[in-house]
Design a protein around this motif. Structure first.
Motif, PDB file in Angstrom:
ATOM      1  N   LEU A   5       0.813  -1.213   0.000  1.00  0.00           N
ATOM      2  CA  LEU A   5       0.000   0.000   0.000  1.00  0.00           C
ATOM      3  C   LEU A   5       0.848   1.266   0.000  1.00  0.00           C
ATOM      4  O   LEU A   5       0.552   2.217  -0.744  1.00  0.00           O
ATOM      5  N   ILE A   6       1.874   1.300   0.794  1.00  0.00           N
ATOM      6  CA  ILE A   6       2.758   2.477   0.823  1.00  0.00           C
ATOM      7  C   ILE A   6       3.414   2.681  -0.534  1.00  0.00           C
ATOM      8  O   ILE A   6       3.444   3.802  -1.062  1.00  0.00           O
ATOM      9  N   SER A   7       3.922   1.615  -1.122  1.00  0.00           N
ATOM     10  CA  SER A   7       4.573   1.745  -2.434  1.00  0.00           C
ATOM     11  C   SER A   7       3.560   2.108  -3.517  1.00  0.00           C
ATOM     12  O   SER A   7       3.863   2.884  -4.426  1.00  0.00           O
ATOM     13  N   TYR A   8       2.335   1.579  -3.411  1.00  0.00           N
ATOM     14  CA  TYR A   8       1.287   1.925  -4.378  1.00  0.00           C
ATOM     15  C   TYR A   8       0.982   3.419  -4.327  1.00  0.00           C
ATOM     16  O   TYR A   8       0.928   4.091  -5.362  1.00  0.00           O
ATOM     17  N   PHE A   9       0.779   3.948  -3.114  1.00  0.00           N
ATOM     18  CA  PHE A   9       0.454   5.366  -2.989  1.00  0.00           C
ATOM     19  C   PHE A   9       1.638   6.249  -3.391  1.00  0.00           C
ATOM     20  O   PHE A   9       1.452   7.301  -4.001  1.00  0.00           O
ATOM     21  N   CYS A  10       2.851   5.820  -3.083  1.00  0.00           N
ATOM     22  CA  CYS A  10       4.028   6.568  -3.527  1.00  0.00           C
ATOM     23  C   CYS A  10       4.130   6.566  -5.047  1.00  0.00           C
ATOM     24  O   CYS A  10       4.447   7.583  -5.662  1.00  0.00           O
ATOM     25  N   PHE A  11       3.841   5.437  -5.656  1.00  0.00           N
ATOM     26  CA  PHE A  11       3.886   5.337  -7.115  1.00  0.00           C
ATOM     27  C   PHE A  11       2.811   6.216  -7.754  1.00  0.00           C
ATOM     28  O   PHE A  11       3.070   6.933  -8.718  1.00  0.00           O
ATOM     29  N   LYS A  12       1.610   6.185  -7.205  1.00  0.00           N
ATOM     30  CA  LYS A  12       0.504   6.958  -7.760  1.00  0.00           C
ATOM     31  C   LYS A  12       0.689   8.464  -7.575  1.00  0.00           C
ATOM     32  O   LYS A  12       0.295   9.249  -8.426  1.00  0.00           O
ATOM     33  N   ARG A  13       1.280   8.872  -6.468  1.00  0.00           N
ATOM     34  CA  ARG A  13       1.424  10.297  -6.172  1.00  0.00           C
ATOM     35  C   ARG A  13       2.675  10.916  -6.773  1.00  0.00           C
ATOM     36  O   ARG A  13       2.780  12.123  -6.849  1.00  0.00           O
ATOM     37  N   SER A  14       3.577  10.093  -7.187  1.00  0.00           N
ATOM     38  CA  SER A  14       4.826  10.596  -7.742  1.00  0.00           C
ATOM     39  C   SER A  14       4.581  11.195  -9.126  1.00  0.00           C
ATOM     40  O   SER A  14       3.954  10.578  -9.982  1.00  0.00           O
ATOM     41  N   VAL A  15       5.086  12.383  -9.318  1.00  0.00           N
ATOM     42  CA  VAL A  15       4.961  13.046 -10.618  1.00  0.00           C
ATOM     43  C   VAL A  15       5.694  12.242 -11.683  1.00  0.00           C
ATOM     44  O   VAL A  15       5.254  12.124 -12.815  1.00  0.00           O
ATOM     45  N   TYR A  16       6.798  11.654 -11.295  1.00  0.00           N
ATOM     46  CA  TYR A  16       7.633  10.915 -12.235  1.00  0.00           C
ATOM     47  C   TYR A  16       7.464   9.404 -12.113  1.00  0.00           C
ATOM     48  O   TYR A  16       8.256   8.648 -12.660  1.00  0.00           O
ATOM     49  N   ALA A  17       6.450   8.959 -11.394  1.00  0.00           N
ATOM     50  CA  ALA A  17       6.191   7.526 -11.219  1.00  0.00           C
ATOM     51  C   ALA A  17       7.456   6.796 -10.786  1.00  0.00           C
ATOM     52  O   ALA A  17       8.065   6.070 -11.540  1.00  0.00           O
ATOM     53  N   SER A  18       7.848   7.035  -9.578  1.00  0.00           N
ATOM     54  CA  SER A  18       9.085   6.522  -8.994  1.00  0.00           C
ATOM     55  C   SER A  18       9.364   5.063  -9.346  1.00  0.00           C
ATOM     56  O   SER A  18       8.533   4.185  -9.128  1.00  0.00           O
ATOM     57  N   GLN A  19      10.534   4.848  -9.859  1.00  0.00           N
ATOM     58  CA  GLN A  19      10.979   3.507 -10.249  1.00  0.00           C
ATOM     59  C   GLN A  19      11.062   2.587  -9.029  1.00  0.00           C
ATOM     60  O   GLN A  19      10.643   1.442  -9.087  1.00  0.00           O
ATOM     61  N   PHE A  20      11.593   3.117  -7.926  1.00  0.00           N
ATOM     62  CA  PHE A  20      11.716   2.314  -6.714  1.00  0.00           C
ATOM     63  C   PHE A  20      10.341   1.930  -6.167  1.00  0.00           C
ATOM     64  O   PHE A  20      10.118   0.787  -5.753  1.00  0.00           O
ATOM     65  N   ALA A  21       9.396   2.879  -6.164  1.00  0.00           N
ATOM     66  CA  ALA A  21       8.049   2.594  -5.676  1.00  0.00           C
ATOM     67  C   ALA A  21       7.382   1.538  -6.550  1.00  0.00           C
ATOM     68  O   ALA A  21       6.708   0.631  -6.045  1.00  0.00           O
TER      69      ALA A  21
END
Length: 165
Positions: free
Chosen positions: A74-90
């Motif tokens: 869930l944390i990685s999903y929300f980080c991925f969704k909220r990232s402007v650049y769609a974080s590779q790590f997330a």
């Protein structure tokens, strides 16, 4: 499950590949991350055999807990969704933990899994495998559920060969 975790990871990667086609990962890295996540919870077998002397069922270890993997997912999903650049790590963390959750779901098919650990100390399983044969692993290989594992493997092989055409 004995042989279905890696093929199930491949199937999951194939199903997710189209959704994440335009992500920051190469196809090779994408498949490696998902397939490694699908087998990773069983890394606790090293501890089980080398240090624990098989005194505690390895599905009781935290790597087989939903309560460990769901927050990571869930944390990685929300980080991925909220990232402007769609974080590779997330994205990699989300894929890895999602595949680990698949692993636990598959283990629940015929293996005791403590789904609500550490909050509830109770094992859950869909189908019981009775102990009839020695060594212990023959009970799983000679059980009807092993056909399901073979089917998962065959589906993965079919998807792989279909993709190569």
């Amino acid at each position: 499950m004995f042989i279905a975790h890696l093929p199930s990871g491949y199937i999951l990667a194939k199903l997710l590949e189209k959704k994440f086609r335009h992500n920051l990962l190469s196809k090779k890295v994408f498949f490696i991350v998902v397939m490694m996540g699908a087998v990773f919870p069983d890394i606790d077998l090293f501890y089980f055999y080398l240090f624990d002397n098989r005194s505690v069922h390895h599905h009781k270890y935290f790597l087989h807990w939903f309560s460990f993997w769901i927050p990571i997912f869930l944390i990685s999903y929300f980080c991925f969704k909220r990232s402007v650049y769609a974080s590779q790590f997330a994205l990699m963390t989300m894929l890895f933990s999602g595949a680990a959750l698949l692993h636990i779901c598959l283990d629940t098919f015929v293996g005791d899994v403590w789904l609500f650990a550490p909050f509830i100390d109770r094992a859950y399983v869909f189908f019981e495998v009775t102990s009839r044969y020695q060594p212990w692993w023959l009970n799983f290989i000679l059980h009807w559920s092993f056909v399901v594992e073979l089917l998962i493997g065959l589906i993965a092989i079919w998807m792989y060969w279909k993709d190569r055409e």
